[in-house]
Write a protein that holds these residues in place. Structure first.
Motif, PDB file in Angstrom:
ATOM      1  N   GLU A  40      -2.182  -3.054   1.431  1.00 38.30           N
ATOM      2  CA  GLU A  40      -1.099  -3.647   0.645  1.00 38.30           C
ATOM      3  C   GLU A  40      -0.504  -2.616  -0.313  1.00 38.30           C
ATOM      4  O   GLU A  40       0.711  -2.594  -0.530  1.00 38.30           O
ATOM      5  CB  GLU A  40      -1.610  -4.855  -0.148  1.00 38.30           C
ATOM      6  CG  GLU A  40      -1.763  -6.120   0.660  1.00 38.30           C
ATOM      7  CD  GLU A  40      -1.888  -7.350  -0.217  1.00 38.30           C
ATOM      8  OE1 GLU A  40      -1.640  -7.238  -1.433  1.00 38.30           O
ATOM      9  OE2 GLU A  40      -2.216  -8.422   0.319  1.00 38.30           O
ATOM     10  N   ALA A  41      -1.360  -1.764  -0.874  1.00 36.05           N
ATOM     11  CA  ALA A  41      -0.871  -0.738  -1.809  1.00 36.05           C
ATOM     12  C   ALA A  41       0.102   0.203  -1.108  1.00 36.05           C
ATOM     13  O   ALA A  41       1.140   0.570  -1.675  1.00 36.05           O
ATOM     14  CB  ALA A  41      -2.043   0.038  -2.386  1.00 36.05           C
ATOM     15  N   TYR A  42      -0.212   0.584   0.120  1.00 32.93           N
ATOM     16  CA  TYR A  42       0.695   1.438   0.884  1.00 32.93           C
ATOM     17  C   TYR A  42       2.021   0.722   1.133  1.00 32.93           C
ATOM     18  O   TYR A  42       3.107   1.293   0.945  1.00 32.93           O
ATOM     19  CB  TYR A  42       0.073   1.818   2.228  1.00 32.93           C
ATOM     20  CG  TYR A  42      -0.762   3.075   2.201  1.00 32.93           C
ATOM     21  CD1 TYR A  42      -0.187   4.313   1.938  1.00 32.93           C
ATOM     22  CD2 TYR A  42      -2.124   3.031   2.466  1.00 32.93           C
ATOM     23  CE1 TYR A  42      -0.945   5.473   1.919  1.00 32.93           C
ATOM     24  CE2 TYR A  42      -2.898   4.187   2.450  1.00 32.93           C
ATOM     25  CZ  TYR A  42      -2.311   5.402   2.187  1.00 32.93           C
ATOM     26  OH  TYR A  42      -3.059   6.560   2.168  1.00 32.93           O
ATOM     27  N   VAL A  91      10.460   1.257   7.917  1.00 28.54           N
ATOM     28  CA  VAL A  91       9.007   1.260   7.754  1.00 28.54           C
ATOM     29  C   VAL A  91       8.329   0.869   9.061  1.00 28.54           C
ATOM     30  O   VAL A  91       7.336   1.486   9.483  1.00 28.54           O
ATOM     31  CB  VAL A  91       8.592   0.299   6.630  1.00 28.54           C
ATOM     32  CG1 VAL A  91       7.072   0.181   6.549  1.00 28.54           C
ATOM     33  CG2 VAL A  91       9.151   0.770   5.292  1.00 28.54           C
ATOM     34  N   LYS A  92       8.848  -0.146   9.728  1.00 25.68           N
ATOM     35  CA  LYS A  92       8.264  -0.594  10.989  1.00 25.68           C
ATOM     36  C   LYS A  92       8.326   0.506  12.046  1.00 25.68           C
ATOM     37  O   LYS A  92       7.373   0.692  12.819  1.00 25.68           O
ATOM     38  CB  LYS A  92       8.997  -1.848  11.482  1.00 25.68           C
ATOM     39  CG  LYS A  92       8.711  -3.086  10.656  1.00 25.68           C
ATOM     40  CD  LYS A  92       9.689  -4.213  10.934  1.00 25.68           C
ATOM     41  CE  LYS A  92       9.720  -4.622  12.380  1.00 25.68           C
ATOM     42  NZ  LYS A  92      10.666  -5.734  12.612  1.00 25.68           N
ATOM     43  N   LEU A  93       9.420   1.251  12.079  1.00 23.95           N
ATOM     44  CA  LEU A  93       9.555   2.339  13.047  1.00 23.95           C
ATOM     45  C   LEU A  93       8.495   3.408  12.805  1.00 23.95           C
ATOM     46  O   LEU A  93       7.910   3.942  13.754  1.00 23.95           O
ATOM     47  CB  LEU A  93      10.953   2.943  12.959  1.00 23.95           C
ATOM     48  CG  LEU A  93      11.268   4.081  13.943  1.00 23.95           C
ATOM     49  CD1 LEU A  93      11.064   3.640  15.377  1.00 23.95           C
ATOM     50  CD2 LEU A  93      12.699   4.581  13.738  1.00 23.95           C
ATOM     51  N   TRP A 130       5.891   1.741   0.044  1.00 23.33           N
ATOM     52  CA  TRP A 130       6.991   1.990   0.980  1.00 23.33           C
ATOM     53  C   TRP A 130       8.217   1.150   0.645  1.00 23.33           C
ATOM     54  O   TRP A 130       9.346   1.647   0.686  1.00 23.33           O
ATOM     55  CB  TRP A 130       6.537   1.697   2.411  1.00 23.33           C
ATOM     56  CG  TRP A 130       5.389   2.537   2.857  1.00 23.33           C
ATOM     57  CD1 TRP A 130       4.995   3.738   2.340  1.00 23.33           C
ATOM     58  CD2 TRP A 130       4.445   2.237   3.892  1.00 23.33           C
ATOM     59  NE1 TRP A 130       3.877   4.208   2.996  1.00 23.33           N
ATOM     60  CE2 TRP A 130       3.518   3.308   3.955  1.00 23.33           C
ATOM     61  CE3 TRP A 130       4.291   1.182   4.789  1.00 23.33           C
ATOM     62  CZ2 TRP A 130       2.464   3.345   4.877  1.00 23.33           C
ATOM     63  CZ3 TRP A 130       3.242   1.207   5.697  1.00 23.33           C
ATOM     64  CH2 TRP A 130       2.340   2.283   5.736  1.00 23.33           C
ATOM     65  N   LEU A 131       7.984  -0.117   0.321  1.00 21.12           N
ATOM     66  CA  LEU A 131       9.105  -1.036   0.099  1.00 21.12           C
ATOM     67  C   LEU A 131       9.654  -0.962  -1.325  1.00 21.12           C
ATOM     68  O   LEU A 131      10.864  -1.097  -1.524  1.00 21.12           O
ATOM     69  CB  LEU A 131       8.664  -2.468   0.410  1.00 21.12           C
ATOM     70  CG  LEU A 131       8.244  -2.735   1.867  1.00 21.12           C
ATOM     71  CD1 LEU A 131       7.683  -4.144   2.004  1.00 21.12           C
ATOM     72  CD2 LEU A 131       9.395  -2.531   2.825  1.00 21.12           C
ATOM     73  N   ASN A 132       8.781  -0.739  -2.305  1.00 21.11           N
ATOM     74  CA  ASN A 132       9.217  -0.755  -3.704  1.00 21.11           C
ATOM     75  C   ASN A 132       9.474   0.633  -4.268  1.00 21.11           C
ATOM     76  O   ASN A 132      10.521   0.880  -4.878  1.00 21.11           O
ATOM     77  CB  ASN A 132       8.165  -1.472  -4.566  1.00 21.11           C
ATOM     78  CG  ASN A 132       8.006  -2.931  -4.200  1.00 21.11           C
ATOM     79  OD1 ASN A 132       8.908  -3.548  -3.654  1.00 21.11           O
ATOM     80  ND2 ASN A 132       6.851  -3.499  -4.485  1.00 21.11           N
TER      81      ASN A 132
END
Length: 308
Positions: free
Chosen positions: A200-202, A217-219, A206-208
């Motif tokens: 979750e930290a990763y 991110v999914k790619l 990535w998102l924040n």
């Protein structure tokens, strides 16, 4: 003679309809008892000091009221304080609190125990959650299939630590977790489980922090599995960090980077190789070997025998 309190028409029209009723009462009492501390105002209104402090902070954010004495924010404790029966009974007289407890009981599908009520009140008094946020908290946990109060309290503490103190922030968190986190786990081929804390930290980073779109991110996650054959959040992070540094904002940006990398690689392959140089000889190979004249050697040998 009673003290007069001046309220501007702008305040009455714009601020009063938006403010919680309790905060309005505290505002008026603060102006009436000018110079009074939180304890005195709380006593006058038969409420908790923490309510007064929260109300003052609310109005202070709007620069409409200043407390006569600087007040400290409620201390965040590692352990929830214990509330007595008399304190809980007094607060349950408030309509909003009664409605919240009824909502919680309905969502949990069971009567609330004294301990349950104490924990719910703790969300309000200890963590400083507005009542509507507590209702969202229950909806979120129950929708995930968790109805235990210990679990709900753990989620509430996590929200408090992350600064989730409004319904709007909670909605953003829930959207990120349910849509973002689940999509990322599926990209890793891990749709059958919830992410652990480190994962979750990763994803939050990535998102924040990186502020990368979910499809980017999914790619990176898909490429991680294809290139390593396993789930590696650290490897995906290295990809995303490079993309972030390169200014990537969309999947199209990544395609441009891929084409540029492929073109550079093909140019490098097409470059003529430098001519091979003859290997450096060592001192033994460089030494000019002697050419022996065997006929002359035989003549010398005969001359030596004749002398004998």
């Amino acid at each position: 003679m009673a003290k007069e309190i001046y309220l501007s028409s702008e305040f009455v029209e714009k601020e009063l309809p938006l403010a919680p009723p309790l905060y309005v009462s505290i505002y008026l009492m603060t102006k009436s008892l000018e110079g009074a501390d939180a304890a005195r105002i709380a006593d006058k209104l038969n409420i908790l000091e923490s309510d007064v402090v929260r109300a003052w902070q609310y109005w202070k954010d709007r620069e409409l009221v200043k407390s006569a004495k600087p007040q400290q924010n409620p201390v965040y404790l590692a352990q929830r304080p214990e509330y007595g029966t008399a304190e809980l009974s007094e607060y349950m007289k408030h309509k909003e609190m009664k409605e919240l407890l009824q909502t919680a009981q309905r969502k949990l599908g069971k009567p609330l125990t004294q301990q349950d009520i104490s924990m719910i009140f703790g969300f309000y008094d200890w963590l400083g959650f507005p009542l509507d946020l507590i209702e969202v908290l229950f909806s979120y946990c129950v929708s995930d299939g968790f109805k235990g109060m210990r679990y709900i309290e753990k989620v509430a503490m996590a929200w408090a630590e992350e600064g989730i103190n409004t319904v709007e922030k909670a909605a953003q968190y829930i959207e990120m977790r349910k849509t973002g986190f689940q999509s990322i786990m599926r990209a890793f081929g891990q749709s059958g489980r919830m992410p652990v804390e480190g994962e979750e930290a990763y994803m939050k980073k990535w998102l924040n922090e990186y502020e990368l779109p979910l499809d980017v991110v999914k790619l990176a996650c898909e490429r991680t599995v294809m290139q390593t054959g396993k789930v590696s959040f650290a490897y995906a992070d290295s990809i995303l960090r490079k993309w972030k540094d390169a200014g990537v904002k969309t999947v199209e940006n990544i395609e441009i980077l891929d084409r540029a990398f492929a073109a550079k690689k093909s140019v490098k392959v097409a470059e003529p190789k430098p001519m091979a140089t003859s290997p450096k000889q060592n001192r033994f190979i460089n030494y000019t070997q002697r050419q022996w004249d065997f006929e002359k050697l035989e003549k010398l040998q005969r001359e030596e025998r004749d002398k004998w």
